[in-house]
Design a protein around this motif. Structure first.
Motif, mmCIF file in Angstrom:
data_model
loop_
_atom_site.group_PDB
_atom_site.id
_atom_site.type_symbol
_atom_site.label_atom_id
_atom_site.label_comp_id
_atom_site.label_asym_id
_atom_site.label_seq_id
_atom_site.Cartn_x
_atom_site.Cartn_y
_atom_site.Cartn_z
ATOM 1 N N ILE A 217 50.721 49.369 36.140
ATOM 2 C CA ILE A 217 48.650 49.616 36.131
ATOM 3 C C ILE A 217 47.504 48.674 37.300
ATOM 4 O O ILE A 217 47.594 49.246 37.167
ATOM 5 C CB ILE A 217 48.903 49.512 35.135
ATOM 6 N N ALA A 218 48.674 47.246 37.434
ATOM 7 C CA ALA A 218 47.441 47.145 38.618
ATOM 8 C C ALA A 218 48.067 47.422 39.628
ATOM 9 O O ALA A 218 46.611 47.654 40.425
ATOM 10 C CB ALA A 218 48.411 45.528 38.484
ATOM 11 N N ARG A 219 48.687 47.828 39.514
ATOM 12 C CA ARG A 219 49.131 48.710 41.454
ATOM 13 C C ARG A 219 48.196 50.290 41.490
ATOM 14 O O ARG A 219 47.368 50.140 42.102
ATOM 15 C CB ARG A 219 50.655 48.831 41.781
ATOM 16 N N GLU A 220 48.277 50.422 39.824
ATOM 17 C CA GLU A 220 47.359 52.041 40.163
ATOM 18 C C GLU A 220 46.213 51.776 40.486
ATOM 19 O O GLU A 220 44.853 51.993 41.128
ATOM 20 C CB GLU A 220 47.880 52.551 38.683
ATOM 21 N N THR A 221 45.161 50.785 39.260
ATOM 22 C CA THR A 221 43.791 50.457 39.676
ATOM 23 C C THR A 221 43.553 49.969 40.300
ATOM 24 O O THR A 221 42.320 50.304 41.438
ATOM 25 C CB THR A 221 43.392 49.005 38.293
ATOM 26 N N ALA A 222 44.227 49.438 41.071
ATOM 27 C CA ALA A 222 43.878 48.415 42.479
ATOM 28 C C ALA A 222 43.902 49.676 43.732
ATOM 29 O O ALA A 222 42.729 49.612 44.669
ATOM 30 C CB ALA A 222 44.871 47.379 43.035
ATOM 31 N N LYS A 223 44.948 50.634 43.582
ATOM 32 C CA LYS A 223 44.712 51.891 44.982
ATOM 33 C C LYS A 223 43.739 52.923 44.349
ATOM 34 O O LYS A 223 42.705 52.546 45.605
ATOM 35 C CB LYS A 223 46.188 52.030 44.147
ATOM 36 N N SER A 224 43.276 52.586 43.323
ATOM 37 C CA SER A 224 41.864 53.339 43.120
ATOM 38 C C SER A 224 40.348 53.002 43.383
ATOM 39 O O SER A 224 39.690 52.952 43.960
ATOM 40 C CB SER A 224 41.907 53.840 41.563
ATOM 41 N N LEU A 225 40.653 51.311 43.162
ATOM 42 C CA LEU A 225 39.596 50.720 43.768
ATOM 43 C C LEU A 225 39.953 50.503 45.520
ATOM 44 O O LEU A 225 38.601 51.139 45.476
ATOM 45 C CB LEU A 225 39.536 49.134 43.653
ATOM 46 N N SER B 72 42.907 31.667 31.519
ATOM 47 C CA SER B 72 44.331 31.846 32.644
ATOM 48 C C SER B 72 43.735 32.457 34.172
ATOM 49 O O SER B 72 44.394 32.410 35.380
ATOM 50 C CB SER B 72 45.508 33.663 31.611
ATOM 51 N N GLU B 73 42.506 32.825 33.876
ATOM 52 C CA GLU B 73 41.751 33.137 35.059
ATOM 53 C C GLU B 73 41.714 31.872 35.666
ATOM 54 O O GLU B 73 41.988 31.438 37.687
ATOM 55 C CB GLU B 73 40.368 33.500 34.815
ATOM 56 N N GLN B 74 41.463 30.542 35.346
ATOM 57 C CA GLN B 74 41.448 28.898 35.834
ATOM 58 C C GLN B 74 42.967 29.155 36.784
ATOM 59 O O GLN B 74 43.401 28.218 37.530
ATOM 60 C CB GLN B 74 40.571 28.310 35.245
ATOM 61 N N LYS B 75 43.461 29.439 35.867
ATOM 62 C CA LYS B 75 45.446 28.507 35.906
ATOM 63 C C LYS B 75 45.204 29.274 36.624
ATOM 64 O O LYS B 75 46.211 28.637 38.367
ATOM 65 C CB LYS B 75 46.155 28.878 34.894
ATOM 66 N N ASN B 76 45.387 31.294 36.966
ATOM 67 C CA ASN B 76 45.876 31.725 38.621
ATOM 68 C C ASN B 76 44.877 31.553 39.466
ATOM 69 O O ASN B 76 46.107 31.230 40.980
ATOM 70 C CB ASN B 76 45.801 33.144 37.822
ATOM 71 N N GLY C 259 50.333 38.432 42.522
ATOM 72 C CA GLY C 259 51.558 38.140 41.386
ATOM 73 C C GLY C 259 51.335 37.798 40.521
ATOM 74 O O GLY C 259 52.015 37.987 39.418
ATOM 75 N N ALA C 260 50.312 36.452 39.755
ATOM 76 C CA ALA C 260 50.222 36.001 39.315
ATOM 77 C C ALA C 260 49.622 37.259 38.191
ATOM 78 O O ALA C 260 49.792 36.183 36.708
ATOM 79 C CB ALA C 260 49.586 34.589 39.016
ATOM 80 N N GLY C 261 48.713 38.113 38.111
ATOM 81 C CA GLY C 261 48.468 39.033 36.868
ATOM 82 C C GLY C 261 46.841 39.165 36.742
ATOM 83 O O GLY C 261 46.143 37.958 37.400
ATOM 84 N N GLY C 262 46.089 40.011 36.095
ATOM 85 C CA GLY C 262 44.759 39.673 36.161
ATOM 86 C C GLY C 262 43.767 39.734 37.291
ATOM 87 O O GLY C 262 42.666 39.255 37.024
ATOM 88 N N PHE C 263 43.889 40.229 38.180
ATOM 89 C CA PHE C 263 43.191 39.727 39.210
ATOM 90 C C PHE C 263 43.867 41.419 39.972
ATOM 91 O O PHE C 263 44.889 42.406 40.951
ATOM 92 C CB PHE C 263 44.241 39.203 40.250
ATOM 93 N N LEU C 264 42.473 41.947 40.575
ATOM 94 C CA LEU C 264 42.119 43.430 41.836
ATOM 95 C C LEU C 264 41.181 42.651 42.796
ATOM 96 O O LEU C 264 40.734 42.081 42.647
ATOM 97 C CB LEU C 264 41.450 44.202 41.078
ATOM 98 N N SER C 265 42.150 42.428 44.583
ATOM 99 C CA SER C 265 41.173 42.316 46.100
ATOM 100 C C SER C 265 40.631 43.593 46.431
ATOM 101 O O SER C 265 41.257 44.362 46.410
ATOM 102 C CB SER C 265 42.886 41.725 46.313
ATOM 103 N N PRO C 266 39.802 43.600 46.772
ATOM 104 C CA PRO C 266 39.220 44.368 47.325
ATOM 105 C C PRO C 266 39.723 44.392 49.033
ATOM 106 O O PRO C 266 39.485 45.354 49.682
ATOM 107 C CB PRO C 266 37.625 44.826 47.340
#
Length: 441
Positions: A375-383, A52-56, A355-362
């Motif tokens: 949850i992705a938004r929350e972890t990304a915001k924390s990072l 899925s990572e390669q696909k995204n 938007g596809a999921g399984g990803f965080l950006s710095p």
């Protein structure tokens, strides 16, 4: 570590705001501009991703093609990036771009003379859009070689809300409170933690979170660079703290033997699978992907997380990992490769995978609305909010012989410590012996 691990884009309006009204194909952007400026050219991108990572990631490559006209080809390297890339360079078939999953490997590539310094455009984007710590980890000396596109948040403890509710406990904010809550969970019928001791890298992550919070960022940086010996009292103290968990049979599913026979996916299954054995599992944000994809859990409802708690009055740690894009000198299309990295440095590119999921950006300019779930938004915001207090996974900064080899170095020594946590001082001495040999080499 865990390096392998629904709208595709945020709205055009959101991206236009983030990129100064150029994100949706209007005028030229830092990515090399619209107008199919790279038509007829092809770049090859190598990385560890599969499934899925390669696909995204392919969606990001496709978006770059749509913008610039350049064709792309992805080559999966497997985990041993340095060996595969080295052999391709020797064979005259070097990729143009490599997504490097370890600081130590990036530094190795730079010292081998394999890398091109990144463009001024990319460097300006990094200066503007990223906390300075990400530039530090992407640089060797004063030269920027790597752009961190994908990050991991490795200071998250995942739990079954049902298990904690049944035990009558709330997510803790200190390490001692977490162990106390664990005993309450255990009393209610489930083990507190599922520990993936069969995979040594998970144990390094446990240690790093404790050490960063307990000893502080300056000591963490010194230990990561081996400017501080592993026999230092702060290391012994962190091992002693970790040993409290390892020697408490109530806290770990299956005790020490069970932990040593549990790999990472198995540790997630023991909390979120059909026959739960534990209430909590510590690892990075990628736990959510396993819980969702393999066990059908709704993230935020059936599976949730709390930040790795503060230890002994220290600050709550934020340990990260990530994949940095680098440009190889021996690649056949360096100009297009540089343009691709300029694109990756934009919020537009990050929004595709977010938007596809399984990803965080710095990238702090990425609109959090781009993420596919709360949850992705929350972890990304924390990072992003952690800014320069983020510290990169220590074992990923070390030579692979010490911090990244199955059955050797730190991985094996911490597995031995899990098996018998009675002598933290002796374990610290073993770690120093292995580190000294690896860093010298």
């Amino acid at each position: 570590m865990m390096r392998r691990r629904t709208t595709l884009l945020a709205s055009c309006t959101t991206l236009a705001l983030a990129l100064g009204a150029t994100a949706c194909g209007g005028g030229p952007v830092a990515a090399g501009g619209g107008g199919k400026s790279l038509s007829g050219q092809t770049i090859t991108v190598a990385g560890v991703w599969s499934g899925s990572e390669q696909k995204n990631f392919q969606k990001v490559l496709d978006a770059f093609t749509a913008k610039t006209g350049a064709k792309t080809q992805f080559v999966s390297t497997g985990d041993n990036v340095s060996t595969v890339v080295g052999s391709k360079i020797e064979g005259g078939n070097a990729p143009d771009v490599v997504m490097v999953p370890q600081v130590g490997v990036l530094q190795q590539f730079a010292k081998e003379g394999w890398l091109k310094p990144l463009s001024k455009t990319t460097e300006q984007s990094v200066d503007t859009n990223y906390a300075s710590v990400w530039k530090k980890y992407g640089s060797v000396g004063d030269t920027l070689y790597g752009l961190y596109f994908k990050a991991a948040h490795k200071s998250t403890v995942w739990y079954s809300p049902d298990a904690l509710d049944q035990a009558g406990v709330k997510p803790p904010t200190t390490y001692d409170a977490m162990l106390k809550a664990g005993h309450t969970v255990s009393d209610s019928g489930l083990a507190a933690f599922s520990v993936a001791g069969q995979d040594g890298w998970t144990l390094t992550d446990w240690f790093e979170n404790i050490y960063l919070s307990q000893a502080g960022p300056e000591k963490y940086d010194a230990l990561a660079a081996h400017q501080l010996k592993w026999t230092d009292p702060t290391v012994v103290e962190a091992l002693t703290t970790l040993g409290k968990l390892f020697k408490d049979k109530q806290l770990m599913a299956g005790g020490q033997k069970g932990a040593l026979n549990t790999d990472f996916p198995g540790s997630v299954e023991k909390v979120f699978g059909p026959k739960p054995e534990a209430g909590m599992v510590y690892e990075g944000d990628f736990v959510a992907g396993v819980a969702k994809d393999q066990f059908g859990k709704k993230i935020g409802q059936d599976a949730n997380f709390f930040p790795f708690p503060a230890v002994d009055g220290g600050k709550a740690p934020v340990v990260s990992g990530g994949d940095a894009a680098v440009v190889l000198k021996d690649g056949k299309n360096q100009k297009a490769a540089m343009t691709f990295l300029e694109y990756l440095a934009t919020p537009e590119a990050a929004a595709v995978w977010a938007g596809a999921g399984g990803f965080l950006s710095p990238n702090k300019k990425l609109d959090l609305a781009s993420y596919s779930d709360d949850i992705a938004r929350e972890t990304a915001k924390s990072l992003v909010a952690a800014g320069d207090s983020v510290r990169f996974d220590m074992s990923d900064q070390a030579p692979a012989a010490f911090g990244g080899t199955k059955g050797a170095g730190e991985w094996k020594i911490l597995q031995d410590f899990l098996r018998d946590p009675s002598n933290p001082k002796a374990t610290a001495a073993e770690l120093e012996k292995a580190a000294a040999k690896a860093y010298q080499g």
